[in-house]
Design a protein around this motif. Structure first.
Motif, PDB file in Angstrom:
ATOM      1  N   ARG A 166       1.080   7.575 -15.883  1.00 23.76           N
ATOM      2  CA  ARG A 166       0.593   8.963 -15.751  1.00 23.76           C
ATOM      3  C   ARG A 166      -0.211   9.112 -14.464  1.00 23.76           C
ATOM      4  O   ARG A 166      -0.204  10.168 -13.832  1.00 23.76           O
ATOM      5  N   ARG A 208     -16.031  -2.633 -17.231  1.00 21.72           N
ATOM      6  CA  ARG A 208     -16.340  -1.426 -17.997  1.00 21.72           C
ATOM      7  C   ARG A 208     -15.200  -1.162 -18.974  1.00 21.72           C
ATOM      8  O   ARG A 208     -14.095  -1.706 -18.838  1.00 21.72           O
ATOM      9  N   ILE A 238      -3.131   1.284   0.439  1.00 18.04           N
ATOM     10  CA  ILE A 238      -4.373   0.544   0.680  1.00 18.04           C
ATOM     11  C   ILE A 238      -4.896   0.124  -0.685  1.00 18.04           C
ATOM     12  O   ILE A 238      -5.299   0.962  -1.498  1.00 18.04           O
ATOM     13  N   ILE A 289      -1.632  -0.329  -9.827  1.00 19.21           N
ATOM     14  CA  ILE A 289      -1.468   1.137  -9.733  1.00 19.21           C
ATOM     15  C   ILE A 289      -0.599   1.484  -8.518  1.00 19.21           C
ATOM     16  O   ILE A 289       0.314   2.316  -8.601  1.00 19.21           O
TER      17      ILE A 289
HETATM   18  N1  LIG Z   1      -7.694   8.143 -10.922  1.00 18.79           N
HETATM   19  C1  LIG Z   1      -7.056   7.658 -11.978  1.00 18.79           C
HETATM   20  O1  LIG Z   1      -6.581   8.383 -12.834  1.00 18.79           O
HETATM   21  C2  LIG Z   1      -6.882   6.179 -12.112  1.00 18.79           C
HETATM   22  C3  LIG Z   1      -6.131   5.657 -13.180  1.00 18.79           C
HETATM   23  C4  LIG Z   1      -5.942   4.289 -13.263  1.00 18.79           C
HETATM   24  C5  LIG Z   1      -6.529   3.463 -12.306  1.00 18.79           C
HETATM   25  N2  LIG Z   1      -7.280   3.995 -11.304  1.00 18.79           N
HETATM   26  C6  LIG Z   1      -7.926   3.178 -10.302  1.00 18.79           C
HETATM   27  O2  LIG Z   1      -6.940   2.583  -9.480  1.00 18.79           O
HETATM   28  C7  LIG Z   1      -7.521   1.446  -8.842  1.00 18.79           C
HETATM   29  C8  LIG Z   1      -6.538   0.303  -8.737  1.00 18.79           C
HETATM   30  O3  LIG Z   1      -6.264  -0.204 -10.021  1.00 18.79           O
HETATM   31  P1  LIG Z   1      -5.266  -1.458 -10.189  1.00 18.79           P
HETATM   32  O4  LIG Z   1      -4.976  -1.580 -11.641  1.00 18.79           O
HETATM   33  O5  LIG Z   1      -4.141  -1.342  -9.249  1.00 18.79           O
HETATM   34  O6  LIG Z   1      -6.215  -2.651  -9.748  1.00 18.79           O
HETATM   35  P2  LIG Z   1      -5.743  -4.083  -9.237  1.00 18.79           P
HETATM   36  O7  LIG Z   1      -6.906  -4.980  -9.437  1.00 18.79           O
HETATM   37  O8  LIG Z   1      -4.424  -4.447  -9.833  1.00 18.79           O
HETATM   38  O9  LIG Z   1      -5.481  -3.855  -7.677  1.00 18.79           O
HETATM   39  C9  LIG Z   1      -6.501  -3.496  -6.786  1.00 18.79           C
HETATM   40  C10 LIG Z   1      -6.143  -4.078  -5.420  1.00 18.79           C
HETATM   41  O10 LIG Z   1      -7.070  -3.557  -4.473  1.00 18.79           O
HETATM   42  C11 LIG Z   1      -7.471  -4.620  -3.593  1.00 18.79           C
HETATM   43  N3  LIG Z   1      -8.757  -4.231  -3.046  1.00 18.79           N
HETATM   44  C12 LIG Z   1      -9.970  -4.232  -3.634  1.00 18.79           C
HETATM   45  N4  LIG Z   1     -10.895  -3.732  -2.802  1.00 18.79           N
HETATM   46  C13 LIG Z   1     -10.251  -3.381  -1.657  1.00 18.79           C
HETATM   47  C14 LIG Z   1     -10.644  -2.778  -0.442  1.00 18.79           C
HETATM   48  N5  LIG Z   1     -11.920  -2.423  -0.235  1.00 18.79           N
HETATM   49  N6  LIG Z   1      -9.706  -2.551   0.491  1.00 18.79           N
HETATM   50  C15 LIG Z   1      -8.405  -2.903   0.298  1.00 18.79           C
HETATM   51  N7  LIG Z   1      -7.977  -3.484  -0.846  1.00 18.79           N
HETATM   52  C16 LIG Z   1      -8.883  -3.702  -1.812  1.00 18.79           C
HETATM   53  C17 LIG Z   1      -7.489  -5.845  -4.475  1.00 18.79           C
HETATM   54  O11 LIG Z   1      -7.392  -7.024  -3.704  1.00 18.79           O
HETATM   55  C18 LIG Z   1      -6.262  -5.603  -5.364  1.00 18.79           C
HETATM   56  O12 LIG Z   1      -5.087  -6.139  -4.804  1.00 18.79           O
HETATM   57  C19 LIG Z   1      -8.802   1.131  -9.619  1.00 18.79           C
HETATM   58  O13 LIG Z   1      -9.930   1.556  -8.862  1.00 18.79           O
HETATM   59  C20 LIG Z   1      -8.678   1.990 -10.851  1.00 18.79           C
HETATM   60  O14 LIG Z   1      -9.933   2.369 -11.390  1.00 18.79           O
HETATM   61  C21 LIG Z   1      -7.453   5.335 -11.194  1.00 18.79           C
END
Ligand SMILES: NC(=O)c1ccc[n+]([C@@H]2O[C@H](COP(=O)([O-])OP(=O)(O)OC[C@H]3O[C@@H](n4cnc5c(N)ncnc54)[C@H](O)[C@@H]3O)[C@@H](O)[C@H]2O)c1
Length: 339
Positions: free
Chosen positions: A121, A60, A145, A150
């Motif tokens: 942020r 997305r 977890i 992030i």
């Molecule tokens: N709320 C916000 O403002 C905000 C902002 C930025 C990112 N995010 C969210 O943060 C999350 C993480 O982003 P990222 O850049 O670190 O992604 P990333 O791909 O770098 O890391 C995600 C990790 O989660 C693991 N994973 C996936 N499904 C899992 C599960 N069910 N149980 C345990 N581990 C699992 C993956 O193996 C990976 O290591 C995303 O969902 C993203 O949308 C939220």
């Protein structure tokens, strides 16, 4: 008064990382103020717009336009793509740019790499929420977890804001990711680090950081919250309504957060109301809402575009004041006469 057309200034990830790493407290302060200004109504924040692809269901791109008043007075838009499959190919999931617009002329004056701003942020907001809900910067046990990018930014904010932590629990579907994260914690000086094979063992921590890429809830047993932890639900879609309803729920902006099949959205669909959402981080910051010690607390921030603007504008000022950034004279036609 004659208006002038600005040059466009471009800031790279290295430019921005440098100022954030040098002063994470200031980054958190920019985030704190933007929550308060947004809460006072001194902002404009249309809903984020989600672009999804017909044949790439996990991928997305999201547009987050906004205006933030207060001491910032900046408008702009973050355009962020999320391709979860990227990480298996060795590049980050998210890529982004942030455009800052001058509120006097409307002209875009800066183009910033924004994956670092976005992650920073998000982490700044998470640690601010944790501090408000816990009442300080101490958590005996912290769980991560989902130990991707992030989570790594949250780790850095906890470290540089000098949180007092005794032990860490890590859980990731990819054990290699958890192991790499454990090494980073060890390099920070942490000694008590456990990589869990059962997610319930990780959930048993005092402060739980959920940063997976789960698209649907995979945690359903309210007993996981019986020890009343503070949960930072950054990935927004891990918790079933059963857990949401068992906790005190705090978000950043209720209208924004109850959308796009987040756990809060699914819970609204199940219950038919929003009564289970107790308030916002701004409510905590202003004292209108207090932690309920009888329940777990879940902070699930949707991620507001005003935070990107606040951190981006702050980083821009720092970089340019230090002589950094690359200006592109003549990017815009300056005469006002176009063919
Ligand atoms: N709320 C916000 O403002 C905000 C902002 C930025 C990112 N995010 C969210 O943060 C999350 C993480 O982003 P990222 O850049 O670190 O992604 P990333 O791909 O770098 O890391 C995600 C990790 O989660 C693991 N994973 C996936 N499904 C899992 C599960 N069910 N149980 C345990 N581990 C699992 C993956 O193996 C990976 O290591 C995303 O969902 C993203 O949308 C939220």
């Amino acid at each position: 008064m004659t208006l002038t057309v600005p040059d466009l200034t471009v800031l790279t990830a290295a430019d921005i990382s440098g100022v954030i790493e040098a002063d994470r407290e200031a980054c958190v302060e920019a985030v704190r103020l933007s929550y308060l200004w947004h809460d006072e109504g001194d902002s404009a924040l249309p809903h984020s717009s989600f672009l999804r692809f017909p044949h790439r269901h996990r991928d997305r791109a999201i547009a987050l336009p906004g205006y933030l008043g207060g001491g910032a007075d900046v408008a702009g838009i973050k355009w962020i793509a999320s391709f979860p499959g990227n990480t298996a190919q060795g590049i980050p999931r998210a890529s982004a740019v942030l455009v800052l617009n001058d509120v006097g002329t409307g002209y875009p004056y800066a183009l910033l790499e924004a994956s670092v701003i976005s992650a920073s942020r998000t982490a700044a907001s998470a640690v601010l929420g944790a501090e408000q809900l816990i009442g300080g910067r101490r958590a005996p046990t912290v769980a991560f977890i989902g130990t991707g990018l992030i989570a790594d930014h949250v780790r850095r904010f906890l470290r540089d804001l000098k949180w007092d932590v005794d032990a860490y629990r890590l859980y990731d579907l990819d054990p290699a990711a958890a192991a790499t994260f454990g090494t980073a914690l060890k390099d920070d000086g942490a000694e008590d680090i456990t990589v869990c094979t059962d997610i319930a063992d990780a959930m048993a921590a005092d402060l739980v950081v959920l940063a997976t890429v789960a698209g649907e809830p995979h945690l359903h047993d309210p007993a996981l919250l019986a020890h009343r932890p503070v949960v930072l639900h950054l990935s927004l879609r891990d918790l079933g309504p059963e857990l949401v309803l068992a906790a005190q729920n705090v978000t950043d902006d209720i209208d924004h957060a109850v959308r796009e099949r987040t756990s809060l959205h699914l819970t609204v669909q199940q219950t038919g109301n929003r009564d289970f959402v107790d308030g916002t981080l701004a409510d905590l910051l202003t004292g209108r809402l207090r932690r309920d010690p009888e329940r777990a607390a879940i902070f699930a921030p949707f991620g507001l575009g005003v935070l990107d603007l606040a951190v981006g504008a702050w980083a821009f000022e720092q970089v340019v004041a230090a002589g950094g950034g690359r200006s592109i004279p003549g990017f815009f036609p300056s005469s006002g006469v176009t063919s």
